[in-house]
Design an enzyme around this catalytic site. Structure first.
Site, PDB file in Angstrom:
ATOM      1  CB  SER A 296      36.549 -20.678 -10.839  1.00 50.04           C
ATOM      2  OG  SER A 296      37.311 -20.093 -11.881  1.00 50.04           O
TER       3      SER A 296
ATOM      4  CE1 TYR B 203      38.071 -17.272  -7.076  1.00 52.71           C
ATOM      5  CE2 TYR B 203      38.935 -18.313  -9.062  1.00 52.71           C
ATOM      6  CZ  TYR B 203      37.900 -17.699  -8.389  1.00 52.71           C
ATOM      7  OH  TYR B 203      36.688 -17.515  -9.014  1.00 52.71           O
TER       8      TYR B 203
HETATM    9  P1  NAP Z   1      32.216  -9.749  -7.445  1.00 52.56           P
HETATM   10  O1  NAP Z   1      31.768  -8.912  -8.590  1.00 52.56           O
HETATM   11  O2  NAP Z   1      33.494  -9.403  -6.750  1.00 52.56           O
HETATM   12  O3  NAP Z   1      31.034  -9.817  -6.363  1.00 52.56           O
HETATM   13  C1  NAP Z   1      31.222 -10.598  -5.216  1.00 52.56           C
HETATM   14  C2  NAP Z   1      29.993 -10.570  -4.342  1.00 52.56           C
HETATM   15  O4  NAP Z   1      30.268 -11.394  -3.202  1.00 52.56           O
HETATM   16  C3  NAP Z   1      29.646  -9.187  -3.835  1.00 52.56           C
HETATM   17  O5  NAP Z   1      28.252  -9.027  -3.810  1.00 52.56           O
HETATM   18  C4  NAP Z   1      30.216  -9.193  -2.414  1.00 52.56           C
HETATM   19  O6  NAP Z   1      29.457  -8.374  -1.537  1.00 52.56           O
HETATM   20  C5  NAP Z   1      30.006 -10.648  -2.027  1.00 52.56           C
HETATM   21  N1  NAP Z   1      30.854 -11.101  -0.937  1.00 52.56           N
HETATM   22  C6  NAP Z   1      32.213 -11.074  -0.853  1.00 52.56           C
HETATM   23  N2  NAP Z   1      32.616 -11.573   0.326  1.00 52.56           N
HETATM   24  C7  NAP Z   1      31.493 -11.904   1.010  1.00 52.56           C
HETATM   25  C8  NAP Z   1      31.249 -12.463   2.276  1.00 52.56           C
HETATM   26  N3  NAP Z   1      32.265 -12.779   3.123  1.00 52.56           N
HETATM   27  N4  NAP Z   1      29.973 -12.678   2.673  1.00 52.56           N
HETATM   28  C9  NAP Z   1      28.945 -12.367   1.844  1.00 52.56           C
HETATM   29  N5  NAP Z   1      29.117 -11.821   0.619  1.00 52.56           N
HETATM   30  C10 NAP Z   1      30.378 -11.605   0.209  1.00 52.56           C
HETATM   31  O7  NAP Z   1      32.376 -11.283  -7.906  1.00 52.56           O
HETATM   32  P2  NAP Z   1      31.693 -12.086  -9.123  1.00 52.56           P
HETATM   33  O8  NAP Z   1      32.593 -12.000 -10.290  1.00 52.56           O
HETATM   34  O9  NAP Z   1      30.269 -11.688  -9.274  1.00 52.56           O
HETATM   35  O10 NAP Z   1      31.818 -13.597  -8.568  1.00 52.56           O
HETATM   36  C11 NAP Z   1      30.728 -14.339  -8.081  1.00 52.56           C
HETATM   37  C12 NAP Z   1      31.156 -15.792  -7.955  1.00 52.56           C
HETATM   38  O11 NAP Z   1      31.528 -16.299  -9.235  1.00 52.56           O
HETATM   39  C13 NAP Z   1      32.376 -16.001  -7.045  1.00 52.56           C
HETATM   40  O12 NAP Z   1      32.213 -17.172  -6.278  1.00 52.56           O
HETATM   41  C14 NAP Z   1      33.526 -16.170  -8.038  1.00 52.56           C
HETATM   42  O13 NAP Z   1      34.598 -16.900  -7.496  1.00 52.56           O
HETATM   43  C15 NAP Z   1      32.819 -16.886  -9.161  1.00 52.56           C
HETATM   44  N6  NAP Z   1      33.504 -16.740 -10.452  1.00 52.56           N
HETATM   45  C16 NAP Z   1      33.628 -15.527 -11.041  1.00 52.56           C
HETATM   46  C17 NAP Z   1      34.303 -15.422 -12.255  1.00 52.56           C
HETATM   47  C18 NAP Z   1      34.512 -14.109 -12.956  1.00 52.56           C
HETATM   48  O14 NAP Z   1      35.277 -14.057 -13.936  1.00 52.56           O
HETATM   49  N7  NAP Z   1      33.886 -13.022 -12.531  1.00 52.56           N
HETATM   50  C19 NAP Z   1      34.825 -16.585 -12.857  1.00 52.56           C
HETATM   51  C20 NAP Z   1      34.666 -17.803 -12.221  1.00 52.56           C
HETATM   52  C21 NAP Z   1      34.000 -17.878 -11.012  1.00 52.56           C
HETATM   53  P3  NAP Z   1      30.112  -7.110  -0.735  1.00 52.56           P
HETATM   54  O15 NAP Z   1      30.513  -6.120  -1.786  1.00 52.56           O
HETATM   55  O16 NAP Z   1      29.007  -6.673   0.139  1.00 52.56           O
HETATM   56  O17 NAP Z   1      31.296  -7.700  -0.006  1.00 52.56           O
END
Ligand code: NAP
Length: 246
Positions: free
Chosen positions: A141, A154
């Site tokens: 991130s 985080y």
């Molecule tokens: P999100 O919308 O909350 O989606 C998270 C995904 O991860 C969901 O499909 C969830 O599935 C899955 N997940 C959570 N815990 C899990 C586990 N223990 N095993 C397998 N799957 C799991 O998050 P996102 O924003 O798309 O983030 C994706 C990645 O990008 C993350 O690593 C996050 O830290 C990184 N990121 C995001 C942002 C941002 O602003 N969005 C910024 C920087 C980095 P279920 O619903 O089935 O649990």
């Protein structure tokens, strides 16, 4: 199982958000995709149905990345149903904002279990099961470059992921496997919106010089580059895909 001619990509946490956009993009790029999820079965199955209706190859596999036997089964099922593993996208992650003083033992454990142990579990499995010529993309991130208050646990977990990335790249020497990380800035998903006021969202959206939130497709495009032919000389790097935020 018919002989698999497509490259096979496992995308962890692909039921929603950025992971779902990556699964769609890699399917369009010609990969057979494995949509991993922990609890959102309805969303994962709907995405599989959507991709299959467009003649893409996709399966959903429920597995908690924090659990090493679940991760072993994720690779087992992928090999059984799609024949091999060529690409691993370590996208699954969680964020719950809290000051360090207010971070509970439980939140520390859960964040490190999913974000760090989850990445470790899949990398360890990939070390012996990823095809030569494969690709790995971890998820960090941009918070690692910003030292934002209320993101300590985080950001600590994502810093660990960044450190694992070039080490694993070196351990893959001789197999033509690249290992990189993408470090998004704010992206319009549940993970970003949850727990923030409208004013906080607007403030973060205006921080990059491009003056908007990232969209899941913006990040999927960066991943597509890293795992595609043109990304082959990028190895051991962290790509901050953030509109110029930091
Ligand atoms: P999100 O919308 O909350 O989606 C998270 C995904 O991860 C969901 O499909 C969830 O599935 C899955 N997940 C959570 N815990 C899990 C586990 N223990 N095993 C397998 N799957 C799991 O998050 P996102 O924003 O798309 O983030 C994706 C990645 O990008 C993350 O690593 C996050 O830290 C990184 N990121 C995001 C942002 C941002 O602003 N969005 C910024 C920087 C980095 P279920 O619903 O089935 O649990």
């Amino acid at each position: 199982m018919s002989k698999q001619t497509k490259k096979v990509a496992i995308i962890t946490g692909a039921s929603r958000g950025i992971g779902a956009a990556i699964a769609e993009r890699l399917a369009q790029d010609g990969f057979a995709v494995v949509i991993n999820y922990a609890s959102s079965a309805t969303e994962a199955d709907a995405l599989v149905a959507k991709l299959q209706a467009a003649q893409h190859e996709a399966i959903a596999v429920k597995a908690d990345v924090a659990n090493s036997s679940d991760v072993r089964r994720l690779f087992d099922e992928t090999e059984q149903k799609l024949g091999k593993v060529d690409v691993l996208i370590n996208n699954a992650g969680i964020l719950q904002m809290a000051s360090l003083a207010e971070t509970s033992d439980e939140l520390f454990e859960r964040t490190f279990s999913i974000n760090v142990r989850g990445t470790f579990n899949t990398l360890r499995e990939a070390a012996t099961r990823l095809n030569d010529g494969g690709r790995v993309v971890n998820f960090s991130s941009t918070t690692v470059a910003m030292s934002l208050p209320n993101y300590s646990v985080y950001t600590g977990s994502k810093a660990a992921v960044e450190v694992l990335t070039p080490i694993f790249a070196k351990e893959m020497r001789g197999r033509n496997i690249t290992v990189n990380a993408v470090a998004p800035g704010p992206v319009a998903t549940d993970l970003f919106f949850n727990g923030k006021t409208e004013a906080q969202i607007q403030q973060l959206a205006n921080m990059p010089p491009l003056q908007r939130l990232g969209q899941p497709d913006d990040i999927a495009a960066a991943v597509s580059f890293l795992v595609g032919r043109d990304g082959g000389w990028i190895n051991g790097q962290v790509l901050r895909a953030n509109g110029g935020l930091a």
